[in-house]
Design an enzyme around this catalytic site. Sequence first.
Site, mmCIF file in Angstrom:
data_model
loop_
_atom_site.group_PDB
_atom_site.id
_atom_site.type_symbol
_atom_site.label_atom_id
_atom_site.label_comp_id
_atom_site.label_asym_id
_atom_site.label_seq_id
_atom_site.Cartn_x
_atom_site.Cartn_y
_atom_site.Cartn_z
ATOM 1 N N PHE A 148 73.640 43.018 61.843
ATOM 2 C CA PHE A 148 74.146 43.609 60.606
ATOM 3 C C PHE A 148 75.643 43.442 60.440
ATOM 4 C CE2 PHE A 148 75.146 47.093 63.497
ATOM 5 C CZ PHE A 148 76.349 47.581 62.995
ATOM 6 N N LYS A 172 65.955 35.188 60.224
ATOM 7 C CA LYS A 172 65.555 36.600 60.165
ATOM 8 C C LYS A 172 66.848 37.418 60.211
ATOM 9 C CE LYS A 172 65.036 40.091 62.091
ATOM 10 N NZ LYS A 172 65.646 41.444 61.766
ATOM 11 N N GLU A 175 67.860 43.760 58.669
ATOM 12 C CA GLU A 175 67.265 44.476 57.536
ATOM 13 C C GLU A 175 68.217 45.522 56.962
ATOM 14 O OE1 GLU A 175 65.362 46.197 61.358
ATOM 15 O OE2 GLU A 175 66.279 44.335 60.646
ATOM 16 N N ARG A 176 69.376 45.744 57.616
ATOM 17 C CA ARG A 176 70.326 46.725 57.103
ATOM 18 C C ARG A 176 71.158 46.195 55.941
ATOM 19 N NH1 ARG A 176 72.901 49.289 62.670
ATOM 20 N NH2 ARG A 176 70.946 49.961 63.627
ATOM 21 N N CYS A 280 81.608 42.544 67.680
ATOM 22 C CA CYS A 280 81.464 42.255 69.112
ATOM 23 C C CYS A 280 82.758 41.715 69.694
ATOM 24 C CB CYS A 280 80.319 41.278 69.359
ATOM 25 S SG CYS A 280 80.624 39.615 68.751
ATOM 26 N N GLU A 382 78.865 50.055 75.203
ATOM 27 C CA GLU A 382 79.473 49.643 73.938
ATOM 28 C C GLU A 382 79.314 50.742 72.891
ATOM 29 O OE1 GLU A 382 79.464 45.597 71.253
ATOM 30 O OE2 GLU A 382 77.530 46.342 71.974
#
Length: 498
Positions: A148, A172, A175-176, A280, A382
């Site tokens: 996301f 893919k 979905e957020r 990240c 994290e």
Amino acid sequence: MRLISHFINGETVSEPGRLGDVYAPTIGQVQAQVELAEVSLLDRAVANAKQAQVAWAATNPQRRARVMFAFKGLIEDNMQELAELLASEHGKVVSDAKGDIQRGLEVVEFACGVPHLLKGDYTEGAGPGIDVYSIRQPLGVVAGITPFNFPAMIPLWMSSVALACGNAFILKPSERDPSVPVRLAQLLVEAGLPKGVLNVVHGDKVIVDAICDHPDIKAVSFVGSSDIANYVYQRAAAAGKRAQCMGGAKNHGIVLPDADLDQTVADILGAAYGSAGERCMALPVVVPVGAQTAETLRERLVEGIEKLKVGISTDEEAHYGPVVTGQHKARIEGYIDLAVEEGAELVVDGRDFSLQGYEEGYFLAPTLLDRVTPDMKSYQEEIFGPVLQIVRADTFEEAIGLASRHQYGNGVALFTRNGDAARQFAAQVEVGMVGINVPIPVPVAYHSFGGWKRSGFGDLDQYGTDGVRFYTRTKKVTQRWPSGGSVIDQSFVIPTMK
């Protein structure tokens, strides 16, 4: 309510069934729903991709490059629309959303050079009348599973190189925030990509597992949390696929006493709190070396934090916006609670922040924690939010050890004016991406991106020359053209090049 559907064979495809909520992080409300595919729809997408890939692979590299070049132009022409759409679902400020798109665009530019990148090697006269050469060929149908936090950049990192090399691609996305990946797919078709070569299938774990297991998908690229990265890597590898799976991070910024403190503080604030820390390559840990460095740095960080502005995505003066969901906000707050329980000193608390007129939004102000120690769980894991932890070190060697021993080995930065220290640091630190006075050391598009340890699973990195190697396989040809009337040399041993 707006419905976000799949994109298969160049068309929007709707399949009644399960739905996922897509939030507007600024106001904390559902703004759309995304269809979550079942395995049968993935099978349909892969079948389309497999059929379309044959002709696309036979298209010469120059023509594939022209498609990528046209795509580059369309992204630039639609930058504002893409950035606003991205910001509306992710929560990033629009300027940061444009940066997301731009870093992906740089890989599209790299992919425009694919005719050169696909050149093989040739040796004339490797033996008597024998020549040896190699050629790079696409794998077929490949897939990308993207997170996301960079809904434009990472899909572009994966798909641009894969497509330019002659593969078909199944995406893919998260979905957020799924709208931008679909829009990018539409622009690719507009740029001349044949229908079916790129298909977007929305989904959850059902589709992730199906991608890993599908016999016609030859490679899987993934970016997300380390636990899921490891899961995808193991499952895809068990199915005989290539896999490159990038995981989480806990990047350290090490500050030596001779660092340019004005620049260092500005760099750390941007790297720790930019994009609400949902990167990240964020810098959530700062390691000052020496007590005096720690005290001065802490004071300067507090001064800088007080000047940061948290706002809505369209606020041009805001440094960052809300986090992506209410669930994620609660997770970040839980880590702050945990750090305090573990004994960390809460210097600046961002948990009670509320933005007037947007009280239901998922906003968190900057948080600063001091006297964090390596045994704390809040340090080991994290957090992925606007939280900066100070871990003090007495010596340079101790600071290098902190970054090197951490379970994640994604990125690290050193702030110093000392060239010898910088050279020693780059050589010794056990981390995949190193910055010297560069707080977010994401390599440029013609190099490659990837961390070590639990930050990266697989032998090849994202984009750059590693990306080309990942999305192609090398065929080696040894050939001889006998002259007429030559004597047949029958041999029952392995031939040599004598």
